[in-house]
Scaffold this active site. Structure first.
Site, PDB file in Angstrom:
ATOM      1  N   ARG A 182       2.542  12.022 -12.983  1.00  0.00           N
ATOM      2  CA  ARG A 182       3.999  12.085 -13.089  1.00  0.00           C
ATOM      3  C   ARG A 182       4.422  13.520 -12.833  1.00  0.00           C
ATOM      4  O   ARG A 182       4.295  14.366 -13.718  1.00  0.00           O
ATOM      5  CB  ARG A 182       4.386  11.639 -14.513  1.00  0.00           C
ATOM      6  CG  ARG A 182       5.822  11.335 -14.735  1.00  0.00           C
ATOM      7  CD  ARG A 182       6.080  11.162 -16.237  1.00  0.00           C
ATOM      8  NE  ARG A 182       6.189  12.456 -16.881  1.00  0.00           N
ATOM      9  CZ  ARG A 182       5.905  12.680 -18.164  1.00  0.00           C
ATOM     10  NH1 ARG A 182       5.460  11.726 -18.948  1.00  0.00           N
ATOM     11  NH2 ARG A 182       6.074  13.890 -18.669  1.00  0.00           N
ATOM     12  N   HIS A 210       9.245  12.896 -18.209  1.00  0.00           N
ATOM     13  CA  HIS A 210       9.222  11.453 -18.488  1.00  0.00           C
ATOM     14  C   HIS A 210      10.540  10.822 -18.036  1.00  0.00           C
ATOM     15  O   HIS A 210      10.566   9.855 -17.286  1.00  0.00           O
ATOM     16  CB  HIS A 210       8.993  11.193 -19.977  1.00  0.00           C
ATOM     17  CG  HIS A 210       9.305   9.799 -20.400  1.00  0.00           C
ATOM     18  ND1 HIS A 210       8.614   8.700 -19.925  1.00  0.00           N
ATOM     19  CD2 HIS A 210      10.263   9.317 -21.231  1.00  0.00           C
ATOM     20  CE1 HIS A 210       9.130   7.604 -20.454  1.00  0.00           C
ATOM     21  NE2 HIS A 210      10.134   7.948 -21.238  1.00  0.00           N
ATOM     22  N   TYR A 244       5.042  20.285 -23.608  1.00  0.00           N
ATOM     23  CA  TYR A 244       3.739  19.738 -23.997  1.00  0.00           C
ATOM     24  C   TYR A 244       2.663  19.779 -22.912  1.00  0.00           C
ATOM     25  O   TYR A 244       1.523  19.459 -23.180  1.00  0.00           O
ATOM     26  CB  TYR A 244       3.892  18.299 -24.514  1.00  0.00           C
ATOM     27  CG  TYR A 244       4.680  17.370 -23.589  1.00  0.00           C
ATOM     28  CD1 TYR A 244       4.070  16.819 -22.474  1.00  0.00           C
ATOM     29  CD2 TYR A 244       6.012  17.063 -23.846  1.00  0.00           C
ATOM     30  CE1 TYR A 244       4.779  15.983 -21.626  1.00  0.00           C
ATOM     31  CE2 TYR A 244       6.730  16.225 -23.007  1.00  0.00           C
ATOM     32  CZ  TYR A 244       6.120  15.686 -21.905  1.00  0.00           C
ATOM     33  OH  TYR A 244       6.820  14.864 -21.066  1.00  0.00           O
TER      34      TYR A 244
END
Lengths: 369, 324
Positions: free
Chosen positions: A259, A263, A272
């Site tokens: 990805r 998100h 993160y």
């Protein structure tokens, strides 16, 4: 009786087009023709542009939350292309825009969905897919059920369902794999392992080394593929679908991809994950390697690229215009599809909901108007 | 005509709908070879084959979720959830998916499924086999919820449910599965969803109930003084509720008692009481009374009869409401 091995397994990994655009000619045999690769490359570039515009629409307040598909185009396009349009059925998650468009979903539908308009989920007659699924993993059971219906009716069709690595932790994944294999339903489970479930990396999500091996517990076949490799994705998916249609069972495909974006637009992945990791995956971008391959074969050049980019811009601009230009939904639209025939109470609420506080005519309750 | 228990009437309805429509498939835990733990599907697999009467894996979310898929693909699935206490794992698929697809796809994908669920207490069953969760499902838009109480109604309403274009939760009060027989026509017929039934006409007070407590109410009526005239309504359908039949009755009697097994707070009786208040306020001569299960966990079976509304408690409720 001495101890003996009662079960042994190996997980295969398939890559045909490597990161430098070099093709394994032998494995590539009988996969994609030059014309098909050009077509899919053009489609992926258009979808990437669509994705970028969708992101901008959100950032400029013209659209709600949006999950970028960036980086996963080959997994979606390659697998979607392997399914037969108008016959096989797609049960997606929400990072498969490229597959859904290949199967006839109008491009403005996805924008409408994220603009908070249910008309984005209206599946036109003849288009064989469910709308994108927001909760995680629930759609796999629908796929197993649809495939089961094909088996009961002895139809020559298969279903492919999409989900992420995180979804394999959901109970519905396991129930769907079990139902599909027990019923020998013609269903292909396509995991887009993009390494991250929002902020949780694969190694925290599961203790198993691969997603693919989970298939073995259910008696399904499995393969891990380079998910940014159009050829490997196409070949593995086509074989799995053919096998499924022929009664040969269920396959779990684990497509290793990444990805590249957050998100969703409501997320900030810098909180993160390491930028170095992202940079490493950028080098494996499916668009870059497909272009390298096409250029090496003399099928692509800068001129074609700029023409394609101009065309993609024009196409997406029209799609945005269509999505933003649609007439506003009406108050009645809230009600009208709750049931095939609305119960009296719903008719009352619909007809009086804007003129009465209690959803019924005040005089019915003996109130003075 | 045949003289049948409810459970046999349900079996007959399933067989006739399967005969009439090859899109109808029955699926669930132990519904095939074993004929269901209550024998509601007995003989169906032998007659229609194991592709249409299917013993599924033991997974309620799987049963409901694949039923959603079967329905999407043009089948008419009739899944069974073995006991209402096991609806929990199926809840997500039923409420968040079956119930919502028509709305969220603007009618382009619809889910005509009928989930059969034995419901309620009174059979000395283990825990999580005796609850009454009908209000939970009535609260979720997109679902129809029914609970027939007699063999005639069960057959006719199950046929209506299977033919309905939307998802129906078909609760079967297990306590009365074999309580009594009734003449049930052999021919196919339907009893409409959304219509209550006046079981007993009366003029002093209205009692509204559904499920197995219909019979407890009838017992209570027998024990009341002869000059008390009670109108007893079997709601039959929880959603969409037949408010007209209730209102017509309460406008006549001026008093209402609602009886159900489920816990009192947020039980469907609360909705019925509110509808009566909305529709019949100026006709009411007493507060609407509820006789319900207590707001506790359903007790193990040694105490279940103390928990469930019985003729005595219902009689008290009627007397209190009348004496207001």
């Amino acid at each position: 009786m001495p101890k003996q091995v009662v079960y042994e397994a190996k997980i295969e990994y398939l890559q045909i087009l490597d990161e430098n655009g070099k093709l394994d000619e032998e494995l590539a045999q009988d996969t994609l023709t030059d014309e098909q690769v050009v077509f899919l490359y053009e489609h992926m570039v258009t979808c990437r542009h669509y994705d970028e515009i969708a992101f901008k629409l959100q950032r400029s307040g013209r659209m709600g939350t949006y999950p970028q598909n960036k980086g996963q185009e080959a997994a979606a396009a390659g697998s979607g292309f392997a399914a037969r349009k108008g016959q096989d059925f797609l049960v997606p998650c929400y990072r498969e825009n490229a597959a859904l468009f290949l199967h006839g979903l109008p491009m403005q539908n996805i924008l409408l969905h994220w603009m908070g308009d249910e008309r984005g989920n209206l599946i036109p007659e003849g288009v064989r897919q469910t709308p994108i699924a927001i909760p995680i993993g629930t759609q796999m059971l629908h796929a197993a059920g649809i495939a089961w219906a094909y088996k009961i009716r002895k139809e020559d069709k298969a279903v492919i369902t999409y989900f992420g690595d995180g979804a394999t932790s959901e109970g519905d994944f396991h129930e769907a794999m079990n139902f599909a294999t027990v019923m020998n339903a013609p269903c292909v489970f396509f995991c887009q392992n993009n390494q991250w479930a929002i902020s949780v990396p694969r190694e925290i999500q599961m203790a198993s080394e691969t997603v693919a091996q989970k298939a073995l517990a259910y008696g399904a076949q499995c393969i891990q593929v380079d998910g940014n490799d159009l050829f490997a994705v196409y070949k593995a998916t086509r074989e799995a679908l053919e096998r499924a249609r022929g009664g040969g069972g269920v396959t779990l495909i684990e497509a290793m991809t990444y990805r590249l974006g957050d998100h969703t637009t409501a997320d900030d992945a810098r909180r993160y994950r390491d930028e170095k990791e992202v940079e490493a995956w950028k080098a494996r971008d499916p668009l870059i390697r497909t272009r390298k391959y096409l250029e090496a074969r003399g099928l692509w050049d800068d001129d074609k690229q700029s023409k394609l980019e101009a065309k993609a811009k024009a196409v997406v601009s029209e799609v945005v215009k269509a999505a933003e230009g649609i007439e506003a939904p009406t108050f009645e639209d809230i009600f009208d599809h709750t049931f095939a025939e609305l119960p009296d109470e719903l008719v009352r609420q619909r007809d009086t909901g804007r003129t009465s506080s209690i959803g019924q005519h005040p005089e019915q309750a003996g109130l003075r108007v | 005509m045949a003289n049948l228990f409810i459970v046999q009437a349900i079996n007959l309805a399933l067989a006739q709908e399967m005969e009439a429509d090859d899109r109808v498939v029955v699926l669930g835990e132990d519904v095939g070879k074993n004929g269901g733990v209550f024998r509601a599907t007995e003989g169906l697999q032998a007659r229609f084959g194991d592709e249409r009467v299917v013993d599924t894996p033991l997974a309620e979310s799987g049963i409901m979720g694949t039923s959603v898929g079967l329905a999407m693909a043009g089948m008419r699935p009739v899944p069974e959830i073995q006991f209402e206490g096991f609806l929990g794992p199926a809840y997500d698929q039923l409420v968040n998916h079956a119930a919502r697809f028509r709305t969220r796809t603007r009618g382009s994908i619809t889910i005509p499924l009928t989930v059969r669920v034995p419901v309620g207490g009174g059979i000395h069953a283990p825990e999580l086999h005796s609850d009454s969760p009908e209000a939970i499902y009535a609260h979720h838009p997109g679902l129809k919820v029914v609970m027939p109480t007699t063999p005639y109604d069960a057959k006719g309403m199950l046929i209506s449910a299977i033919r309905d274009p939307d998802p129906v939760v078909f609760f079967e009060p297990k306590r009365v599965y074999r309580a009594f027989r009734e003449e049930v026509p052999e021919d196919e017929y339907t009893v409409p969803i959304g219509k209550a039934k006046v079981v007993n006409e009366g003029s002093d007070i209205t009692v509204v109930t559904w499920g197995a407590t219909v019979f407890e109410c009838l017992k209570a009526l027998d024990e009341l003084p002869e000059d008390v005239s009670v109108e007893l309504i079997d709601l039959r359908t929880i959603y969409p509720v037949d408010v007209d039949t209730i209102a017509e009755s309460v406008e006549k009697t001026g008093r209402a008692v609602i009886v159900h097994e489920a816990p009192k707070t947020c039980g469907f009786g609360a909705e019925v009481a509110t509808l009566i208040q909305e529709r019949c306020f100026l006709h009411l001569e007493a507060p609407v009374q509820r006789v319900a299960g207590f707001d506790t966990v359903m007790p193990y079976y040694k105490l279940e009869l103390d928990y469930l509304p019985d003729a005595d408690r219902i009689g008290k409720g009627i007397t209190e409401c009348l004496s207001y």
